[in-house]
Write an enzyme that holds these catalytic residues in place. Structure first.
Site, PDB file in Angstrom:
ATOM      1  N   ARG A 129       0.824  -1.215   0.000  1.00 60.94           N
ATOM      2  CA  ARG A 129       0.000   0.000   0.000  1.00 60.94           C
ATOM      3  C   ARG A 129       0.858   1.264   0.000  1.00 60.94           C
ATOM      4  NH1 ARG A 129      -5.200  -1.296   3.966  1.00 60.94           N
ATOM      5  NH2 ARG A 129      -6.553  -2.060   2.304  1.00 60.94           N
TER       6      ARG A 129
ATOM      7  N   LYS B 205     -17.414 -16.946   3.668  1.00 58.78           N
ATOM      8  CA  LYS B 205     -18.819 -16.678   3.953  1.00 58.78           C
ATOM      9  C   LYS B 205     -19.623 -16.178   2.754  1.00 58.78           C
ATOM     10  CE  LYS B 205     -17.960 -15.236   8.711  1.00 58.78           C
ATOM     11  NZ  LYS B 205     -17.839 -13.991   9.488  1.00 58.78           N
TER      12      LYS B 205
ATOM     13  N   GLY C  92      -7.389  -7.961  -0.147  1.00 59.69           N
ATOM     14  CA  GLY C  92      -7.537  -8.863   0.995  1.00 59.69           C
ATOM     15  C   GLY C  92      -6.914 -10.210   0.710  1.00 59.69           C
TER      16      GLY C  92
ATOM     17  N   GLY D 185     -12.390  -4.385   1.661  1.00 61.61           N
ATOM     18  CA  GLY D 185     -13.785  -3.938   1.708  1.00 61.61           C
ATOM     19  C   GLY D 185     -14.131  -2.974   0.582  1.00 61.61           C
TER      20      GLY D 185
HETATM   21  C1  3PG Z   1      -8.831  -1.775   5.102  1.00 58.66           C
HETATM   22  O1  3PG Z   1      -7.745  -2.298   5.319  1.00 58.66           O
HETATM   23  O2  3PG Z   1      -9.862  -2.441   4.875  1.00 58.66           O
HETATM   24  C2  3PG Z   1      -8.899  -0.284   5.026  1.00 58.66           C
HETATM   25  O3  3PG Z   1      -7.685   0.296   5.381  1.00 58.66           O
HETATM   26  C3  3PG Z   1     -10.039   0.252   5.839  1.00 58.66           C
HETATM   27  O4  3PG Z   1      -9.862  -0.047   7.201  1.00 58.66           O
HETATM   28  P1  3PG Z   1     -11.130  -0.216   8.125  1.00 58.66           P
HETATM   29  O5  3PG Z   1     -11.856  -1.452   7.641  1.00 58.66           O
HETATM   30  O6  3PG Z   1     -10.610  -0.356   9.526  1.00 58.66           O
HETATM   31  O7  3PG Z   1     -12.001   1.007   7.956  1.00 58.66           O
HETATM   32 MG    MG Z   2     -11.463  -3.591   6.345  1.00 58.30          MG
END
Ligand code: 3PG
Ligand code: MG
Length: 398
Positions: free
Chosen positions: A37, A203, A355, A378
């Site tokens: 990142r 999930k 992710g 997310g």
């Molecule tokens: C993440 O890693 O999903 C983002 O940096 C957002 O973080 P958060 O889900 O704690 O808002």
């Molecule tokens: Mg997150």
């Protein structure tokens, strides 16, 4: 719609406040274990400092709970240090976000200098979207840039209230946000066909909206990971001790009905009888839906890998989110590996959600063989659901 980018702002001698997502994984010794990142934000950072701008970077790190140990555990100091190494120059760091140290260090910046502020979430105002907190950040700069793709689905102060408070000044996207939108939104809005999605992970509940949205626009949606067992349960099949969401069975039934031939489920399953000892446990491959008691599904089987690979071979656009099995635990990485190989071999625009899937593609060595690996978890899911982001919508149009 295309947004104005940081390159289109005249930054010489000006101060730019840039929201980045430096929420990187750290080990117990505060060592960064994956700096992707940070590296992905470098083009926007360099765009400002190479043209003589003064740059203030702000980010959150983790989810601090207001405990004394947070100060060390969630400090951005190691990130500022790593950024200095990557840029090969001194990067200033302030021990607060909107306090005396931040103000003094911001005022001391010369053209081409960089300052990293301490974790935004050490201030309650960040999660609350507080206007007073936002106003103090906004007052630090002449222009605002959002290059925090991983956080674009959030409405935290630095994402929305700060650019709102900077109305009238340039408010633009950075290179990373522009690139992520290009792949996750534009490429999907006008896909070259066949357009195939691969959705995995544990999930169904995490992915319902994604499956729903993609069933409407893809030619095929291939399912893997533990969520396949909830679909199995919905068809009245045997899942043994597999991880399932019993309360999502009705929903799985609806998705099966809606998806028809487009929703492609595994035809076989690689199971084991001890999740804690994947290498040593008893293993067997069974037809999907025939998992024995005492066994649990841990990966798609070889017939499914072959079937999915064949579908992917002719795809022109591929979106992948979520591993096919427990890829961290060989031999249950085989399905995820086979799919990664098929994605890499295909002659397609291939987009990997962040992710777990990004980690899998990276760990298996395929990151260079796909078109785009998202830095958002997310956020990339929200984009695949077809959501728009307030944090991006309010920025200047090109
Ligand atoms: C993440 O890693 O999903 C983002 O940096 C957002 O973080 P958060 O889900 O704690 O808002
Ligand atoms: Mg997150």
């Amino acid at each position: 719609m295309a947004k104005k980018t940081i390159d289109q702002v005249d930054v010489a001698g000006k101060t730019v406040l840039m929201r980045v997502d430096f929420n990187v994984p750290l080990d117990d010794n505060q060592t960064i274990t994956d700096d992707r990142r940070i590296r992905m934000a470098l083009p926007s950072i360099k765009s400002v400092i190479d043209r003589g701008g003064k740059l203030i970077l702000m980010s959150h790190l983790g989810r601090p709970k207001g405990e004394p140990s947070d100060v060390e555990k969630f400090s951005l100091a190691p990130v500022a240090k790593r950024l200095g190494e990557l840029l090969d120059k001194t990067v200033a760091f302030s021990s607060d976000t909107v306090g005396a140290d931040a103000e003094a260090k911001a005022a001391a910046l010369s053209d081409g200098d960089v300052l990293v502020l301490e974790n935004l979430r050490f201030n309650d105002g960040e999660k609350k979207g507080d206007a007073e907190f936002a106003g103090k950040l906004a007052a630090l700069a002449d222009a605002y840039c959002n290059d925090a793709f991983g956080t674009c689905h959030r409405k935290d102060a630095s994402m929305v209230a700060v650019p709102e408070a900077m109305a009238g000044k340039p408010r633009v996207v950075g290179h990373l946000v522009a690139k992520e939108i290009q792949y996750l939104s534009d490429a999907i809005a006008n896909p070259e066909r066949p357009f195939v999605a691969i959705l995995g992970g544990a999930k169904v509940s995490d992915k319902i909206n994604v499956i729903n949205n993609l069933l409407g626009i893809c030619d095929a949606v291939l399912i893997g990971g533990a969520m396949a067992y909830t679909f199995s349960l919905a068809k009245g099949e045997s899942v043994g001790n597999s991880l399932v969401e019993k309360d999502k069975v009705d929903l799985a039934k609806e998705l099966i009905a809606k998806g028809g031939d487009k929703l492609v489920l595994p035809v076989d399953t690689h199971c084991g009888d001890d999740f804690g000892d994947p290498a040593g446990c008893n293993k067997e491959v069974v037809p999907a839906g025939e998992i024995k008691d005492g066994f649990e599904g841990m990966d798609i089987g070889p017939a499914t890998s072959a079937k999915y690979s064949e579908i992917l071979a002719s795809a022109k656009t591929i979106v992948w989110n979520g591993p096919m099995g427990v890829f961290e635990k060989p031999p249950f990485d085989a399905g995820t590996k086979a799919v990664a190989q098929a994605v890499a071999d295909s002659d397609s625009i291939s987009i990997i959600g962040g992710g777990d899937s990004a980690a899998a593609v990276d760990q298996l060595g395929f990151a260079d063989q796909v078109s785009h690996v998202s830095t958002g978890g997310g956020a990339s899911l929200a984009m695949l659901e077809g959501q728009s982001f307030a944090a991006v919508d309010l920025l200047d149009e090109a």
